[in-house]
Write an enzyme that holds these catalytic residues in place. Structure first.
Site, mmCIF file in Angstrom:
data_model
loop_
_atom_site.group_PDB
_atom_site.id
_atom_site.type_symbol
_atom_site.label_atom_id
_atom_site.label_comp_id
_atom_site.label_asym_id
_atom_site.label_seq_id
_atom_site.Cartn_x
_atom_site.Cartn_y
_atom_site.Cartn_z
ATOM 1 N N ASN A 166 -16.573 -27.212 -14.459
ATOM 2 C CA ASN A 166 -17.791 -27.306 -15.284
ATOM 3 C C ASN A 166 -18.992 -27.915 -14.561
ATOM 4 O OD1 ASN A 166 -16.327 -29.773 -15.461
ATOM 5 N ND2 ASN A 166 -17.531 -30.340 -17.241
ATOM 6 N N GLU A 221 -9.022 -37.993 -15.373
ATOM 7 C CA GLU A 221 -10.201 -37.853 -16.241
ATOM 8 C C GLU A 221 -10.025 -36.551 -16.993
ATOM 9 O OE1 GLU A 221 -12.160 -40.214 -16.604
ATOM 10 O OE2 GLU A 221 -11.690 -41.418 -14.852
ATOM 11 N N CYS A 254 -17.876 -32.347 -20.211
ATOM 12 C CA CYS A 254 -16.844 -33.100 -20.919
ATOM 13 C C CYS A 254 -17.462 -34.156 -21.835
ATOM 14 C CB CYS A 254 -15.906 -33.752 -19.918
ATOM 15 S SG CYS A 254 -16.805 -34.733 -18.701
ATOM 16 N N GLU A 282 -13.280 -44.211 -12.919
ATOM 17 C CA GLU A 282 -14.046 -43.872 -11.727
ATOM 18 C C GLU A 282 -15.326 -44.686 -11.755
ATOM 19 O OE1 GLU A 282 -14.378 -39.577 -12.035
ATOM 20 O OE2 GLU A 282 -12.472 -39.363 -10.970
#
Ligand code: NAD
Length: 480
Positions: free
Chosen positions: A150, A248, A282, A461
């Site tokens: 994405n 993630e 996301c 992260e």
């Protein structure tokens, strides 16, 4: 037809078994290049190259490592137009979005971690009159980085940059759906003089290349971004091998609009947070909860604005939404629109394919879609759709909206729109999400921790979190 090549041991090369996959341009529905259908042999070669490069890279002076990462950032920036065109062509996103967001962020990722490595400190703890302990943070060795389609180069570099900064060597796999900018990155790394084997990019399928990376006993840590089901599978493989894992994963993010928000500003931002990148971020909000006293007013203004969005050729600067990433993903989104109708939802706008015509006649385009009238527990409101589809739901109280917002298995991000400072803090504390945006969306200082809770992932992260993830902490205790 152009062939995208693997980057292994400092060289661009074909897959060892001469097998290829088609790479589609979503805006035209046509194959425009071929990508390596790599397998275990290519991964083995990449791991060997990374292992060979590790002793020198992990002991390279920090300033030299920093300069190398800066050079890579400069190299991306110099080839900005190529990166922008490739990101848009592979993914279907508007060219102007790739230019404003994706590629500048890939540059920032390298610059950020280049400077972070010079300021990354470890701790020391004194035991008075007895001893001093210090924490030695050492690179892990060979690490695996796997990314989705994405935000292709944005997310790929977000993993690779901290892994390299901390002295690891990397075996990576970009999404097979959007491989081109990672291929350009390998060219940039060669131009910058990155030593052979420090970064290896193996293209191909998740089930072959990705799975082999995850299973490989010499790859000591996996940083993965992608779907929750894939994450589950990766965890099942890697956890018994005691690998470090950063996952993630998916989301179903709530957008909460209170009656005391700045109305026009909120409507504008919520349209953006719903439909940027065709809703394929996301972090996009897909469940919009609106305080009942302004529900009708908000709905009218929101739908009017959504109707004004233009779906079109990603190369056209007037397009607000480009193409959906693949025919398969478009079908998945359409099946959810159908499901929403079956579940009793009313489509306020959208729901249909868009015929763009011209060079995009066979492309994968969908209208931005707004649905109301659904129960918050129905599948449409519980499952990740990952496209330009949002639902509107009214609420009467803070407690009620928190129940609805927290009802999903996911917990990635959220946004809250209110001018009541106390309420904003209360909601931020209670919402089950790794990120809470108050009166904004997608605003982020790269130093902050990033990631989700619940089925949206484990590990963090960003900033020092990534520097810590990519290093092993060893305690040295010295008695005096
Ligand atoms: P995906 O899980 O299908 O694929 C992601 C990557 O994993 C790809 O490179 C794929 O080839 C690889 N892969 C697939 N199977 C694998 C396996 N068995 N072992 C190892 N690797 C494997 O996800 P996608 O469709 O590319 O991306 C969309 C998903 O990513 C959405 O769920 C979205 O929410 C999520 N996402 C999350 C974040 C975040 O930061 N939390 C960011 C972006 C996207």
């Amino acid at each position: 037809m152009e062939q995208i090549l693997n980057y292994i041991g400092g060289k661009l090369q074909k897959p060892l078994v001469d097998s290829w996959l088609d790479n589609y341009e979503p805006a035209t529905g046509k194959v425009y290049s071929h990508i390596p259908d790599s397998d275990v042999l290519d991964v083995e070669q990449a791991v060997a190259a990374a292992n060979a490069a590790f002793p020198a890279w992990s002991t390279t002076p920090l300033e030299d490592r920093m300069m190398m990462l800066m050079k890579i950032a400069d190299g991306i920036e110099k080839r900005m137009d190529e990166f922008v065109a490739a990101e848009s062509k592979d993914n279907g996103k508007p060219l102007k979005l790739a230019r404003a967001v994706d590629i500048p962020r890939a540059v920032s990722n390298f610059r950020f971690y280049a400077s972070a490595l010079q300021h990354f400190a470890s701790e020391s703890h004194q035991m008075p009159g007895m001893a001093v302990n210090y924490t030695l943070r050492q690179p892990i060795g060979v690490v695996g980085c796997i990314s989705p389609w994405n935000l292709p180069i944005y997310l790929f570099t977000w993993k690779i940059a901290p892994a390299l900064a901390t002295g690891n060597c990397v075996v990576s796999k970009p999404s097979e759906i959007t491989p081109y900018t990672a291929y350009l990155l390998s060219q940039v790394c060669i131009e910058a003089g990155l030593p052979a084997g420090v970064l290896n990019i193996v293209h191909g399928l998740g089930s072959k290349v990705g799975q082999t990376i995850v299973e490989h006993p010499e790859i000591k840590a996996i940083s993965f971004t992608g779907g929750t089901e894939t994450g589950k599978r990766i965890a099942a493989t890697a956890a018994p091998m005691f690998k470090k894992l950063s996952l993630e994963l998916g989301g179903k993010n709530p957008t909460i609009v209170f009656a005391d928000c700045d109305f026009d500003d909120t409507v504008r931002h919520v349209v953006t947070s719903s439909f940027s990148n065709q809703g394929e971020i996301c972090l996009c909000g897909s469940r919009i909860f609106i305080e009942r006293s302004i529900y009708d007013k908000f709905k009218t203004a929101f739908v009017e604005r959504v109707k004004s969005l233009r779906v079109g050729d990603p190369n056209d600067d007037h397009s607000n939404l480009g193409a959906i990433v693949s025919a398969q993903h478009k079908q998945k989104i359409q099946s959810y629109i159908q499901l929403a109708k079956e579940e009793g939802g009313t489509i306020l706008t959208g729901g249909e394919e868009v015929q763009v015509g011209g060079r995009c006649a066979d492309g994968y385009f969908l209208e931005p879609t707004v649905i109301e009238g659904l129960d918050y527990l129905c599948r449409t409101n519980q499952e990740e759709i990952f496209g330009p589809v949002v639902t509107l739901t009214p609420f009467d109280s803070e407690a009620e909206v928190l129940t609805m917002a927290n009802s999903v298995k996911y917990g990635l991000a959220s946004s809250v729109w209110t001018n009541d400072l106390k309420r904003a803090h209360r909601i931020a504390e209670k919402i089950e999400a790794g990120i809470v945006w108050i009166n904004c969306w997608l605003l982020r200082d790269l130093r902050t921790p990033f990631g989700g809770v619940k089925a949206s992932g484990v590990g963090r992260e960003g900033g020092w979190e990534a520097m810590r993830f990519f290093t092993e902490a060893k305690n040295v205790c010295i008695k005096y």
